[in-house]
Design a protein around this motif. Structure first.
Motif, PDB file in Angstrom:
ATOM      1  N   PRO A 173       0.813  -1.214   0.000  1.00  0.00           N
ATOM      2  CA  PRO A 173       0.000   0.000   0.000  1.00  0.00           C
ATOM      3  C   PRO A 173       0.850   1.269   0.000  1.00  0.00           C
ATOM      4  N   GLU A 174       0.381   2.259  -0.744  1.00  0.00           N
ATOM      5  CA  GLU A 174       1.040   3.552  -0.830  1.00  0.00           C
ATOM      6  C   GLU A 174       0.094   4.636  -0.331  1.00  0.00           C
ATOM      7  N   LEU A 175       0.659   5.715   0.174  1.00  0.00           N
ATOM      8  CA  LEU A 175      -0.117   6.860   0.646  1.00  0.00           C
ATOM      9  C   LEU A 175      -0.070   7.926  -0.441  1.00  0.00           C
ATOM     10  N   ARG A 176      -1.259   8.372  -0.853  1.00  0.00           N
ATOM     11  CA  ARG A 176      -1.331   9.364  -1.932  1.00  0.00           C
ATOM     12  C   ARG A 176      -2.243  10.520  -1.540  1.00  0.00           C
ATOM     13  N   ARG A 177      -1.987  11.660  -2.145  1.00  0.00           N
ATOM     14  CA  ARG A 177      -2.753  12.857  -1.827  1.00  0.00           C
ATOM     15  C   ARG A 177      -4.219  12.672  -2.197  1.00  0.00           C
ATOM     16  N   ALA A 178      -5.091  13.414  -1.511  1.00  0.00           N
ATOM     17  CA  ALA A 178      -6.526  13.328  -1.756  1.00  0.00           C
ATOM     18  C   ALA A 178      -6.864  13.817  -3.156  1.00  0.00           C
ATOM     19  N   ALA A 179      -7.952  13.305  -3.702  1.00  0.00           N
ATOM     20  CA  ALA A 179      -8.398  13.731  -5.022  1.00  0.00           C
ATOM     21  C   ALA A 179      -8.774  15.203  -5.026  1.00  0.00           C
ATOM     22  N   ASP A 180      -9.293  15.699  -3.909  1.00  0.00           N
ATOM     23  CA  ASP A 180      -9.650  17.105  -3.772  1.00  0.00           C
ATOM     24  C   ASP A 180      -8.459  17.841  -3.149  1.00  0.00           C
ATOM     25  N   PRO A 181      -7.667  18.577  -3.942  1.00  0.00           N
ATOM     26  CA  PRO A 181      -6.452  19.206  -3.394  1.00  0.00           C
ATOM     27  C   PRO A 181      -6.749  20.214  -2.296  1.00  0.00           C
ATOM     28  N   ALA A 182      -7.944  20.807  -2.307  1.00  0.00           N
ATOM     29  CA  ALA A 182      -8.284  21.787  -1.282  1.00  0.00           C
ATOM     30  C   ALA A 182      -8.485  21.141   0.081  1.00  0.00           C
ATOM     31  N   ARG A 183      -8.732  19.833   0.107  1.00  0.00           N
ATOM     32  CA  ARG A 183      -8.987  19.134   1.368  1.00  0.00           C
ATOM     33  C   ARG A 183      -7.848  18.194   1.758  1.00  0.00           C
ATOM     34  N   ASP A 184      -6.843  18.044   0.912  1.00  0.00           N
ATOM     35  CA  ASP A 184      -5.774  17.076   1.144  1.00  0.00           C
ATOM     36  C   ASP A 184      -5.126  17.263   2.522  1.00  0.00           C
ATOM     37  N   GLN A 185      -5.008  16.163   3.272  1.00  0.00           N
ATOM     38  CA  GLN A 185      -4.423  16.193   4.612  1.00  0.00           C
ATOM     39  C   GLN A 185      -3.119  15.409   4.708  1.00  0.00           C
ATOM     40  N   SER A 186      -2.486  15.169   3.574  1.00  0.00           N
ATOM     41  CA  SER A 186      -1.277  14.340   3.578  1.00  0.00           C
ATOM     42  C   SER A 186      -0.158  14.950   4.410  1.00  0.00           C
ATOM     43  N   TYR A 187      -0.075  16.269   4.474  1.00  0.00           N
ATOM     44  CA  TYR A 187       0.982  16.917   5.255  1.00  0.00           C
ATOM     45  C   TYR A 187       0.934  16.483   6.714  1.00  0.00           C
ATOM     46  N   PHE A 188      -0.266  16.249   7.229  1.00  0.00           N
ATOM     47  CA  PHE A 188      -0.435  15.911   8.642  1.00  0.00           C
ATOM     48  C   PHE A 188      -0.324  14.408   8.908  1.00  0.00           C
ATOM     49  N   LEU A 189      -0.125  13.625   7.854  1.00  0.00           N
ATOM     50  CA  LEU A 189      -0.073  12.165   8.004  1.00  0.00           C
ATOM     51  C   LEU A 189       1.254  11.591   7.511  1.00  0.00           C
ATOM     52  N   PHE A 190       2.271  12.455   7.391  1.00  0.00           N
ATOM     53  CA  PHE A 190       3.540  12.015   6.810  1.00  0.00           C
ATOM     54  C   PHE A 190       4.232  10.936   7.624  1.00  0.00           C
ATOM     55  N   SER A 191       3.972  10.874   8.936  1.00  0.00           N
ATOM     56  CA  SER A 191       4.675   9.915   9.786  1.00  0.00           C
ATOM     57  C   SER A 191       3.981   8.551   9.850  1.00  0.00           C
ATOM     58  N   THR A 192       2.947   8.354   9.045  1.00  0.00           N
ATOM     59  CA  THR A 192       2.294   7.048   8.963  1.00  0.00           C
ATOM     60  C   THR A 192       3.298   5.996   8.498  1.00  0.00           C
ATOM     61  N   THR A 193       3.360   4.873   9.209  1.00  0.00           N
ATOM     62  CA  THR A 193       4.331   3.835   8.875  1.00  0.00           C
ATOM     63  C   THR A 193       3.739   2.817   7.904  1.00  0.00           C
ATOM     64  N   ARG A 194       4.615   2.014   7.314  1.00  0.00           N
ATOM     65  CA  ARG A 194       4.147   0.964   6.407  1.00  0.00           C
ATOM     66  C   ARG A 194       3.225  -0.009   7.140  1.00  0.00           C
ATOM     67  N   GLU A 195       3.585  -0.355   8.374  1.00  0.00           N
ATOM     68  CA  GLU A 195       2.765  -1.286   9.147  1.00  0.00           C
ATOM     69  C   GLU A 195       1.386  -0.700   9.421  1.00  0.00           C
ATOM     70  N   GLN A 196       1.317   0.567   9.779  1.00  0.00           N
ATOM     71  CA  GLN A 196       0.026   1.210  10.014  1.00  0.00           C
ATOM     72  C   GLN A 196      -0.797   1.274   8.738  1.00  0.00           C
ATOM     73  N   LEU A 197      -0.130   1.561   7.626  1.00  0.00           N
ATOM     74  CA  LEU A 197      -0.826   1.688   6.358  1.00  0.00           C
ATOM     75  C   LEU A 197      -1.461   0.377   5.914  1.00  0.00           C
ATOM     76  N   GLU A 198      -0.896  -0.740   6.331  1.00  0.00           N
ATOM     77  CA  GLU A 198      -1.500  -2.036   6.025  1.00  0.00           C
ATOM     78  C   GLU A 198      -2.897  -2.145   6.633  1.00  0.00           C
ATOM     79  N   PHE A 199      -3.114  -1.491   7.784  1.00  0.00           N
ATOM     80  CA  PHE A 199      -4.355  -1.647   8.545  1.00  0.00           C
ATOM     81  C   PHE A 199      -5.334  -0.487   8.335  1.00  0.00           C
TER      82      PHE A 199
END
Length: 391
Positions: free
Chosen positions: A160-186
């Motif tokens: 699994p990969e982490l990608r920016r939201a489809a709506d750029p005005a609502r994208d919250q990826s900046y606040f989720l950068f520390s998500t780990t690979r293990e967490q992303l699996e779940f």
């Protein structure tokens, strides 16, 4: 009674989502009491999953009830409960006040005292929601945990990969950068492909009480943006006065405490020098606010600590090669071209073009340099800034 019978008919076609879990699998949804997490729960339920809602009580009920735009306390817990009743799903409220205080609020105060600018929302995701709550979701028998964040989880060639939201005005990826690979699996993010307008439309069609509820504003435990007052409450005596000095150390004035200032600030300095001056850095050890002209804010080398990497291969290899990335040093800025650097045994970033107002304590988030900077590669906490050693 099934949810379809409970809330049908609806006048829009709510999307059915595939969470990559078997039909009927249990999905634990983190419900903050806002419209986003409520719709995330509804979409999971409508898509045939066994949904359990969990709300965290993070700080004092009474204070939160009186503050508009708060989350995870008071009225928001009540709203989450009402949404769960409407969706006919179990709902639990967990007391995480002590954990939140130690992992987020104490860190917030200490970061300000050290002359840095904290981002408590990242710490909350990192240390509470995606750590303790995620483990609780597993204990509840969840096959996955869903949240109302605007970000996408996409299956890639290596997982699994982490990608920016489809709506750029609502994208919250900046606040989720520390998500780990293990967490992303779940983890799962049902709203990643939706614009906010559609989320509100779904909530209205389903008759959810939060359909028109305003979004939470500012930091949840900081009333009306009064950061300094919170720090002084957590650390009595924190607002010690000191000198305002120029880049050469000449005293220009006095200040009531460095906790009242941030890098890049211009207003409120109380100086009459005939030219605009900005806070260039904060010297916590000597209680000094260092000011200078706007060009003194420009930096091109960003030194990082506690770096999280979910890109391909190893971070050290990518940094030693000088791999290109795009980086965001503030949530409101677009990703800017840069290169990874390996310096003194840790990762750093060299910006292609200098940026101003880059403050220690903030996050530097890495994105893929191609594909519209869509993929999140990780990021780190800004420890120090300077000028690039590269030509």
């Amino acid at each position: 009674m099934s949810i379809a019978a409970d809330i049908a008919p609806i006048d829009i076609a709510a999307p059915r989502i595939d969470l990559g879990a078997p039909a009927g699998a249990r999905v634990v949804v983190a419900m903050s009491g806002g419209v986003d997490s409520s719709v995330a729960a509804a979409l999971c339920k409508l898509s045939g999953y066994d949904v359990v809602g969990v709300t965290l009580q993070l700080y004092d009920h009474g204070a939160a009830v009186r503050k508009k735009g708060a989350c995870c306390a008071g009225q928001d817990i009540h709203d989450a409960r009402r949404v769960a009743e409407r969706l006919a799903i179990p709902h639990y409220v967990l007391d995480y006040e002590d954990r939140f205080s130690q992992a987020v609020m104490e860190d917030f105060a200490d970061t300000y005292l050290a002359g840095a600018t904290p981002i408590p929302c990242v710490r909350c995701n990192e240390r509470v929601k995606f750590k303790d709550l995620l483990e609780t979701a597993r204990d509840l028998g969840g096959a996955a945990m869903a949240t109302g964040h605007y970000i996408r989880r996409v299956e890639g060639p290596a997982g699994p990969e982490l990608r920016r939201a489809a709506d750029p005005a609502r994208d919250q990826s900046y606040f989720l950068f520390s998500t780990t690979r293990e967490q992303l699996e779940f983890l799962r993010f049902p709203l990643g492909d939706l614009p906010k307008s559609e989320v509100r439309a779904i909530a209205g069609a389903l008759g959810l009480v939060v359909a028109d509820k305003p979004d939470s504003q500012d930091i949840c435990f900081v009333p009306e943006g009064g950061y300094a007052s919170v720090v002084e409450r957590l650390r009595p005596g924190a607002g010690e006065p000191g000198d305002i000095v120029d880049l050469d150390g000449n005293v220009l004035g006095r200040h009531p405490g460095i906790i009242h200032y941030t890098v890049g600030q211009r207003r409120g300095l109380g100086l009459a020098t005939g030219e605009p001056l900005y806070v260039v850095r904060l010297d916590a050890a000597r209680r000094r606010v260092v000011v200078g002209p706007r060009e003194a804010l420009l930096v091109s080398r960003i030194r990082l600590k506690d770096v999280s990497w979910i890109g391909d291969g190893a971070l050290e290899d990518a940094a030693r090669r000088g791999d290109p990335v795009a980086v965001k040093v503030r949530s409101t800025r677009p990703p800017a071209p840069a290169r990874l650097v390996w310096e003194d045994g840790r990762a750093a970033v060299d910006l292609d073009a200098p940026e101003e107002g880059v403050a220690p304590g903030q996050a530097c988030v890495f994105y893929s340099p191609e594909d519209g900077h869509d993929r999140v590669l990780g990021g780190g906490w800004i420890a120090a800034t300077g000028r690039s050693a590269l030509p």
